[in-house]
Design an enzyme around this catalytic site. Structure first.
Site, PDB file in Angstrom:
ATOM      1  N   GLU A  48       0.837  -1.196   0.000  1.00 21.28           N
ATOM      2  CA  GLU A  48       0.000   0.000   0.000  1.00 21.28           C
ATOM      3  C   GLU A  48       0.875   1.250   0.000  1.00 21.28           C
ATOM      4  O   GLU A  48       1.951   1.294   0.596  1.00 21.28           O
ATOM      5  CB  GLU A  48      -0.949   0.013   1.195  1.00 21.28           C
ATOM      6  N   LYS A 121      -9.756   3.446  -0.142  1.00 22.78           N
ATOM      7  CA  LYS A 121     -10.320   2.834   1.053  1.00 22.78           C
ATOM      8  C   LYS A 121     -10.269   3.717   2.287  1.00 22.78           C
ATOM      9  O   LYS A 121     -11.295   4.082   2.827  1.00 22.78           O
ATOM     10  CB  LYS A 121      -9.620   1.510   1.337  1.00 22.78           C
ATOM     11  N   CYS A 164      -4.899  -3.420   3.382  1.00 19.86           N
ATOM     12  CA  CYS A 164      -4.382  -3.472   4.756  1.00 19.86           C
ATOM     13  C   CYS A 164      -5.444  -3.749   5.804  1.00 19.86           C
ATOM     14  O   CYS A 164      -5.816  -4.897   6.025  1.00 19.86           O
ATOM     15  CB  CYS A 164      -3.632  -2.172   5.068  1.00 19.86           C
TER      16      CYS A 164
END
Length: 573
Positions: A48, A121, A164
């Protein structure tokens, strides 16, 4: 449900980016994408926010940085259009923003030079959640859908994506991926190291794979960033949760893993490519055993120091080498991280320094090959005392501050980064001198209790013996009683409980947030417990001024635990 099975090869790019180095990180991504393609991968998964480095902290709040990240992901997509990447699908983490301009944790799914989708996200930096999926395929550029997950069909397989913390949420995005029939899960991560965290990650990944009934690929970042260390330890589990591949800890690299997954029968959010994968010869699956407990900690300390030094442009480090265990351990870590030629150790004896201290410091220098010199502080201390009347504790602290000033002077003159050598036990109770032994730019063992300082030293020496090398740390530095040698016959135990006792009390009070009663229930004297707690609470102002250092426990000073510096609360009340 479609029961047909198709093979697919995934590249796990466990890489070490640098925060803010958008062009350097882009080249790093391209380098590993080339490796993945040359290895026959169909998808390459990066950690990420790999394009920006991670964590970016308040850089995320700067519109110019968010704009730079978005430009960089578009430039990366164009670079991935080159023929050498052919049909490779690249999944790359970066920093995006919402329509209102708030920073967002995102992944871009790139195929044939186009960003086919952006999945956003987590709100940054405070992790308020905002779920957004943007399909950027031609003819549909305006579509923005609020969803809990994304499923994309790649080579006929419905691939689910989770960023994550998605997989830490029970009943969250992963449950939605299961409901939507995802046949493969790809999870990019930036998960910092803590002791024993690898076991928690594996258990979690296995549980989520079983919930979805699909293989799960978990790719983690590696490298040091300020006071965090990312350990890699990327893992792949099958649909039953069994571990089938594991990458080394604390090492940058690419792993290629062959999986089998169901062909899609669900309704994906988009189709990236429906081109089936022809049969090919599978690779042998590789699993690397995790390091032992002290091996993990050692590698975390070494990598944390190495990356802090190199990413900040320093060429060398220096430290005061007293002959004691703390400075000996820091010197050994520095040599492993940077090589002996980049480590400068300075013995700074006073009239109270023992002969064996200088002998032990010299022995470590000879064992490791680092640069070593002796500078007596006695003339400087004498000059001070001739100008101002100081005695007792003030005189002791003057010696420490002369040492600190000398080291910082050498830093200015010669360009070294000064390493502070204090440990977590000392830092907890304030057993240090501001602007003395607390000076420096980085503190490699600030999250290591004293007992573990000894254990790490023994572990490192044992490793050297196993390899047929000279143990770096002199045995006398490990075995002798700790002393700052600021007055005749001084011992640490004059001011503190014996470290094995102190560390147990600190572990209860600091790491477990235990009360005085909890410490007493563990078998310790109440008066001693109250004394230690008072020392900890009163030392916050010192900890606030201490240099950064790598976090290796679940609760590190400065990163996870902050007390008010002005407070009349006493735990014993």
């Amino acid at each position: 449900m479609n029961t047909a099975i198709a093979p697919i090869r995934i590249g796990l790019a466990q890489v070490n980016p640098t925060v803010g180095d958008l062009s350097g990180n882009r080249e790093l991504i391209l380098k590993f994408a080339r490796h993945a393609k040359s290895g026959g991968a169909h998808i390459v998964l990066f950690p990420e926010m790999v394009l920006t480095g991670y964590p970016v902290e308040d850089l995320a709040m700067r519109p110019s940085f968010r704009d730079g990240s978005r430009r960089a992901i578009n430039e990366l997509a164009l670079a991935l259009a080159e023929s050498e990447f052919e049909d490779l699908v690249s999944v790359v983490g970066y920093l995006d923003e919402s329509e209102s301009g708030s920073p967002q944790n995102a992944i871009a799914i790139i195929y044939r030079g186009e960003i086919k989708a952006r999945y956003i996200k987590h709100h940054l930096p405070n992790y308020g959640v905002f779920d957004e999926f943007r399909n950027f395929t031609p003819g549909n550029k305006s579509l923005v859908a609020r969803i809990q997950c994304i499923v994309a069909r790649i080579h006929g397989i419905d691939v689910g994506f989770a960023i994550c913390q998605d997989i830490w949420e029970d009943g969250g995005p992963v449950a939605e991926l299961a409901n939507r029939g995802a046949a493969l899960l790809l999870v990019p991560n930036g998960s910092p190291y803590e002791k024993a965290k690898d076991d928690k990650r594996l258990e979690l990944a296995s549980r989520r794979a079983r919930e979805v009934g699909a293989p799960l690929v978990y790719v983690n970042m590696v490298g040091g960033q300020d006071d965090l260390v990312f350990d890699g330890d990327s893992i792949v589990v099958d649909a039953g949760g069994k571990l089938i591949a594991r990458s080394p800890q604390f090492v940058e690299g690419l792993a290629l893993v062959d999986l089998e997954a169901r062909l899609g029968s669900a309704d994906p959010d988009l189709v990236i490519t429906d081109i089936p994968i022809a049969k090919y010869e599978k690779l042998k699956v590789g699993k690397v055993d995790p390091l032992d407990g002290y091996g993990e900690i050692w590698e975390a300390l070494v990598l944390g120091l190495k990356d802090y030094v190199t990413k900040n442009g320093f060429k060398s480090v220096a430290l005061g080498l007293s002959g004691g265990i703390d400075s000996a351990l820091v010197a050994a870590i520095a040599v492993d991280a940077l090589g002996p030629q980049a480590v400068h150790a300075i013995a700074l004896p006073s009239r109270y320094s023992s002969t064996h201290s200088l002998e032990d410091a010299l022995a470590l220098a000879l064992n490791t090959g680092l640069n070593y010199r002796v500078i007596s502080i006695e003339p400087i201390v004498t000059a001070y005392l001739n100008s101002i009347n100081l005695d007792g504790l003030a005189e002791e602290n003057l010696q420490a501050r002369v040492r600190g000033t000398t080291l910082m002077g050498l830093s200015n003159q010669e360009g070294h980064l000064i390493l502070a050598t204090g440990n977590k036990s000392e830092l907890a109770v304030g057993y240090s001198t501001l602007y003395g032994d607390a000076v420096g730019g980085f503190a490699p063992i600030k999250d290591i209790f004293k007992v573990d300082v000894w254990n790490l030293a023994k572990w490192r020496n044992d490793q050297a013996i196993k390899r047929g090398e000279t143990p770096p740390i002199p045995a006398n530095s490990i075995s002798k009683e700790p002393s700052a040698e600021l007055r005749p016959g001084q011992k640490d135990s004059d001011s503190l409980p014996e470290y094995p006792i102190l560390d147990q009390i600190l572990a209860i009070y600091i790491e477990k947030a235990g009360s005085v009663d909890a410490i007493v229930a563990a078998g310790f004297d109440r008066a001693l417990a109250e004394k230690v707690i008072l020392m900890v609470d009163r030392a916050e102002f010192k900890r606030r001024q201490y240099p950064p250092g790598p976090k290796v426990t679940s609760l590190a000073f400065g990163k996870d635990r902050r007390l008010p510096m002005t407070s009349h609360w006493r735990e014993s009340r």
